[in-house]
Scaffold this active site. Structure first.
Site, short mmCIF file in Angstrom:
data_model
loop_
_atom_site.label_atom_id
_atom_site.label_comp_id
_atom_site.label_asym_id
_atom_site.label_seq_id
_atom_site.Cartn_x
_atom_site.Cartn_y
_atom_site.Cartn_z
N GLU A 1 8.08 1.85 -6.84
CA GLU A 1 8.34 1.18 -5.58
C GLU A 1 8.74 -0.29 -5.82
O GLU A 1 9.66 -0.81 -5.18
CB GLU A 1 7.09 1.28 -4.67
CG GLU A 1 7.14 0.47 -3.38
CD GLU A 1 8.32 0.80 -2.46
OE1 GLU A 1 9.06 1.77 -2.73
OE2 GLU A 1 8.51 0.05 -1.50
N ARG B 1 12.41 -6.84 18.61
CA ARG B 1 11.15 -6.24 18.18
C ARG B 1 11.19 -4.71 18.22
O ARG B 1 10.28 -4.06 17.71
CB ARG B 1 10.01 -6.74 19.08
CG ARG B 1 9.77 -8.21 18.96
CD ARG B 1 8.81 -8.68 20.01
NE ARG B 1 7.52 -8.03 19.89
CZ ARG B 1 6.56 -8.38 19.07
NH1 ARG B 1 6.75 -9.41 18.26
NH2 ARG B 1 5.43 -7.73 19.03
N ASN C 1 0.11 -4.69 25.68
CA ASN C 1 0.44 -4.42 24.28
C ASN C 1 -0.86 -4.12 23.55
O ASN C 1 -1.87 -4.77 23.81
CB ASN C 1 1.07 -5.65 23.60
CG ASN C 1 2.47 -5.92 24.10
OD1 ASN C 1 3.00 -5.18 24.91
ND2 ASN C 1 3.06 -7.00 23.62
N GLY C 2 -0.83 -3.21 22.60
CA GLY C 2 -2.04 -2.88 21.84
C GLY C 2 -2.44 -1.44 22.08
O GLY C 2 -1.65 -0.64 22.61
N TRP D 1 7.23 0.12 23.10
CA TRP D 1 7.49 0.87 21.86
C TRP D 1 6.40 1.91 21.81
O TRP D 1 5.23 1.59 21.63
CB TRP D 1 7.42 -0.08 20.67
CG TRP D 1 8.05 0.48 19.45
CD1 TRP D 1 9.38 0.68 19.23
CD2 TRP D 1 7.38 0.92 18.28
NE1 TRP D 1 9.58 1.21 17.99
CE2 TRP D 1 8.37 1.37 17.38
CE3 TRP D 1 6.06 0.98 17.89
CZ2 TRP D 1 8.08 1.87 16.13
CZ3 TRP D 1 5.76 1.48 16.64
CH2 TRP D 1 6.75 1.92 15.77
N GLU E 1 16.95 -3.25 -4.42
CA GLU E 1 17.48 -3.14 -3.06
C GLU E 1 17.89 -4.50 -2.49
O GLU E 1 18.93 -4.62 -1.86
CB GLU E 1 16.38 -2.50 -2.20
CG GLU E 1 16.77 -2.18 -0.80
CD GLU E 1 15.61 -1.52 -0.03
OE1 GLU E 1 14.45 -1.60 -0.50
OE2 GLU E 1 15.88 -0.95 1.03
N HIS F 1 10.18 6.43 -26.06
CA HIS F 1 11.09 7.59 -26.14
C HIS F 1 12.51 7.17 -25.76
O HIS F 1 13.27 7.97 -25.25
CB HIS F 1 10.57 8.72 -25.26
CG HIS F 1 9.21 9.20 -25.71
ND1 HIS F 1 9.03 9.95 -26.86
CD2 HIS F 1 7.98 8.99 -25.21
CE1 HIS F 1 7.74 10.19 -27.03
NE2 HIS F 1 7.08 9.60 -26.04
N LYS G 1 12.31 -1.96 -4.69
CA LYS G 1 12.35 -3.15 -3.82
C LYS G 1 13.23 -4.22 -4.43
O LYS G 1 14.05 -4.83 -3.75
CB LYS G 1 10.93 -3.65 -3.62
CG LYS G 1 10.61 -4.26 -2.31
CD LYS G 1 10.16 -3.31 -1.25
CE LYS G 1 11.11 -2.18 -1.00
NZ LYS G 1 10.60 -1.09 -0.22
N LYS H 1 19.05 0.70 7.76
CA LYS H 1 17.62 0.90 7.97
C LYS H 1 17.28 2.37 8.14
O LYS H 1 16.27 2.85 7.65
CB LYS H 1 17.17 0.08 9.21
CG LYS H 1 15.68 0.15 9.48
CD LYS H 1 14.89 -0.55 8.39
CE LYS H 1 13.40 -0.35 8.50
NZ LYS H 1 12.69 -0.62 7.23
N CYS I 1 5.79 -3.62 21.43
CA CYS I 1 6.03 -3.89 22.84
C CYS I 1 6.20 -5.39 23.09
O CYS I 1 5.73 -6.22 22.34
CB CYS I 1 4.85 -3.40 23.66
SG CYS I 1 4.39 -1.72 23.28
O1 M6R Z 1 12.84 6.01 7.58
P1 M6R Z 1 12.49 6.67 6.27
O2 M6R Z 1 11.11 6.31 5.81
O3 M6R Z 1 12.71 8.14 6.26
O4 M6R Z 1 13.50 6.03 5.23
C1 M6R Z 1 13.53 6.47 3.91
C2 M6R Z 1 14.31 5.52 3.03
O5 M6R Z 1 15.63 5.43 3.45
C3 M6R Z 1 13.69 4.11 3.01
O6 M6R Z 1 12.35 4.15 2.64
C4 M6R Z 1 14.43 3.19 2.03
O7 M6R Z 1 14.24 3.65 0.74
C5 M6R Z 1 13.94 1.76 2.20
N1 M6R Z 1 15.00 0.93 2.67
C6 M6R Z 1 13.41 1.15 0.97
O8 M6R Z 1 12.94 -0.14 1.17
#
Ligand code: M6R
Length: 608
Positions: free
Chosen positions: A481, A27, A100-101, A74, A488, A504, A485, A603, A2
């Site tokens: 993960e 935001r 906010n909060g 939000w 990506e 293997h 990252k 996103k 928010c």
């Molecule tokens: O909004 P979601 O959590 O469903 O999104 C899933 C993936 O698209 C998301 O986690 C994607 O892998 C990220 N950009 C990774 O950093």
């Protein structure tokens, strides 16, 4: 999250409020509203949707006045809609509040106020603040606000305004930022600096527990005991863009640093005074949970990786079989579902097409569905039987960071909650785990403060086109993960391997100096990991190990070490992922990549 804006001065307030709110749009928000003191009455306009929708609504009215407050919401408590948008007012419309909060004890306060005759118009926690002011008001708004904050538990950055006192705005802060911008014959209030920069760079930054009485010509700040404070004026040097990022170079870095708060917020009010877990939002009965035969977790990308950690956690704590599926696979494999299978869908955005399809399929087959999401009002949150929110606040960078760690927190809480219902975990064990969970924010903070230890390894890494992440057990889930990252945002090809699988096939790819990141945080697997580290060292790889405090051995085998604070090994993913996030971030920066908007990615993936 928010946004808050307030104005008191000689100019028309409405354009200043809208301008300020527009600077907070980055935001994320789902509704907006303003309240102005127009001659002798308060005028309030609120609208779901973007600021433009609010402006269109205001267009038809006459919002003339030189004191006002505005808010972008939000959603947390209650879906996004006009009624739930801020400001909120009391029964008589004499007092308005933006906030906010989260007010943690709002439910009991609401019931008490209702029994006193107050009528509520929204589903929000914030509305209790307006009614409490009405209840306590005896001619001094500041004193009423002071009594209100004594009564509430939780976090707040709030601004209150009253028709009875047309020359002042009262603000209070706890765990949610508030800044006061200083002008000539006018003053401004905002939750974030970008909203102020067009008007002033001279500011007072409120600290927790402080309360400010803001008029056109003065700002008096008091501490929690009502004693005035001599506050230093802070001159803001940042430009608007830097201010949006709170001074960080990128949103991703800002969000990495927001993790201690995000974790704290996600834990907030979900652990009882006696250390047990209370997830009100999960409506499964003890009988239903005892009849469960398996759990299926479904998600995409980073959320899927959170599910992989969830599998270890659920199986260890509940002794119940768990399957984890990538949503795009799950929906086409004719999965075995039914009422004895609990389906947990995980999605930061709550809009991912494949995850949504998996949710619908699970419901169709009669499975109870619990959604873990960060966005109130998202499609996933509306369609799931039950929703547990991660309170991470909006995540703007495409690379998910604080969403992942808060998803892990929710999965730990869910496992413990189910464990209590199923009587699968002794209370003492639950208490031990919740105690450790509450320590995680400060542990994350500690790791963030050591970020410079990664510099040398990052410089090596950023020059390579390939790298490997290895680990066993939970460390393997985190390695996946870490590798996602890095790929990506830095476009370095990375493979995550279960360390025992190297021999293997993968060892063929280990060449001299290739960077290998080895996670070794699970004591029961140390010796196995040492063998695997030796295997890559024997091929002259350059190894960075992520180890846990107290492990004096692993470091001897490798070229560089990052030590995370000691915790229960089951919780280590929340900590071990932090250096990996930082590593990816710094490597991407060194390679000149567009960190917040990596190529070819969005996103929210709302297509199959
Ligand atoms: O909004 P979601 O959590 O469903 O999104 C899933 C993936 O698209 C998301 O986690 C994607 O892998 C990220 N950009 C990774 O950093």
């Amino acid at each position: 999250m928010c946004g808050i804006v307030g104005y008191i001065g000689g100019q028309q307030a409405y354009p200043i409020l809208i301008e300020g709110l527009s600077k907070l749009e980055y935001r994320g928000y789902d509704s907006a509203g303003v309240a102005l003191l127009c001659e002798d009455h308060l005028e309030m306009v609120k609208s779901v949707g973007r600021l433009r929708a609010l402006e269109e609504k205001v267009g038809a009215t006459d919002l003339v006045g030189t004191i006002g407050i505005g808010h972008t919401r939000w959603a947390t408590h209650g879906r996004p809609c006009d009624e739930n948008a801020h400001p909120h007012s009391d029964c008589t419309n004499e007092f308005v509040v933006i906030h906010n909060g989260i007010i943690e004890n709002y439910q009991s306060l609401r019931e008490w106020l209702q029994s006193e005759g107050h009528t509520f118009r929204s589903e929000t926690d914030t509305e209790v603040l307006a009614h409490l002011i009405e209840h306590f008001y005896e001619g001094d708004l500041k004193e009423a606000v002071r009594l209100v904050i004594d009564k509430v538990k939780g976090s707040y950055g709030m601004v209150a305004m009253s028709r009875y006192e047309p020359d002042r705005l009262i603000c209070a802060r706890k765990d949610s930022p508030l800044v006061i911008g200083l002008g000539e014959g006018e003053n401004f209030i905002a939750s974030d600096i970008p909203a102020l920069l067009k008007y002033t760079r001279q500011t007072f930054i409120l600290n927790d527990g402080e309360l400010a009485d803001v008029t056109r010509d003065s700002v008096i700040i008091e501490n929690g005991n009502g004693v005035p404070i001599d506050k230093e004026i802070i001159h803001i040097e940042w430009d608007v863009l830097a201010a949006e990022k709170d001074g960080y170079e990128h949103f991703m870095l800002k969000e990495i640093h927001e993790q201690p708060k995000a974790i704290r917020d996600t834990l907030r009010s979900r652990i009882t005074a006696d250390g047990l877990v209370n997830l009100d939002e999960v409506k499964l009965t003890a009988e239903q949970t005892k009849n469960l035969l398996k759990v299926v977790m479904v998600a995409c990308g980073t959320a899927y990786h959170a599910g992989l950690v969830g599998k270890y956690v659920f199986e260890k704590l509940l002794r119940l079989p768990v399957e984890v599926d990538v949503a795009s696979e799950f929906r086409y494999r004719d999965p075995l579902l039914g009422e004895d299978t609990l389906v947990v869908v995980i999605s930061q955005s709550g809009e991912t097409a494949d995850t949504l399809a998996a949710l619908r399929l699970a419901k169709e087959k009669g499975s109870p569905v619990v959604a873990v999401t960060n966005v109130v009002g998202s499609t996933v949150s509306r369609e799931a039987d039950q929703v547990i929110y991660t309170w991470a606040g909006p995540e703007i960078a495409v690379a998910s960071t604080k969403a992942y760690t808060t998803q892990l927190i929710v999965l730990y809480l869910l496992a413990l909650h189910l464990g209590q219902l199923m009587e699968a975990i002794p209370n003492e064990e639950v208490v031990l785990l919740t105690q450790e969970l509450t320590q995680l924010p400060s542990h994350v903070d500690q790791i963030l403060r050591q970020a410079n230890e990664l510099t040398e390894f990052t410089s090596r890494l950023s020059q390579w086109e390939d790298t490997f992440f290895i680990g066993r057990g939970l460390d393997y889930a985190v390695a996946l993960e870490g590798s996602l990252k890095l790929k990506e945002i830095s476009y370095i090809h990375a493979e995550a391997y279960a360390a025992g699988e190297l021999k293997h096939g993968t060892l063929a790819l280990i060449t001299e100096n290739i960077p290998v990141i080895a996670l070794a945080t699970q004591p029961q697997l140390y010796e196995k990991m040492w063998s695997n580290i030796k295997e890559v060292k024997a091929r002259d790889a350059y190894v960075l190990a992520i180890v846990m405090e107290g492990d004096r051995e692993t470091g001897k085998e490798v070229d560089a070490v990052i030590t995370i604070p000691a915790t229960i090994p089951l919780l280590s993913p929340v900590l071990s992922v932090i250096p990996l996030q930082l590593l990816s971030y710094y490597a991407a920066v060194q390679r000149g990549c567009d960190v917040d908007k990596p190529r070819n990615l969005a996103k929210s993936v709302t297509v199959e």
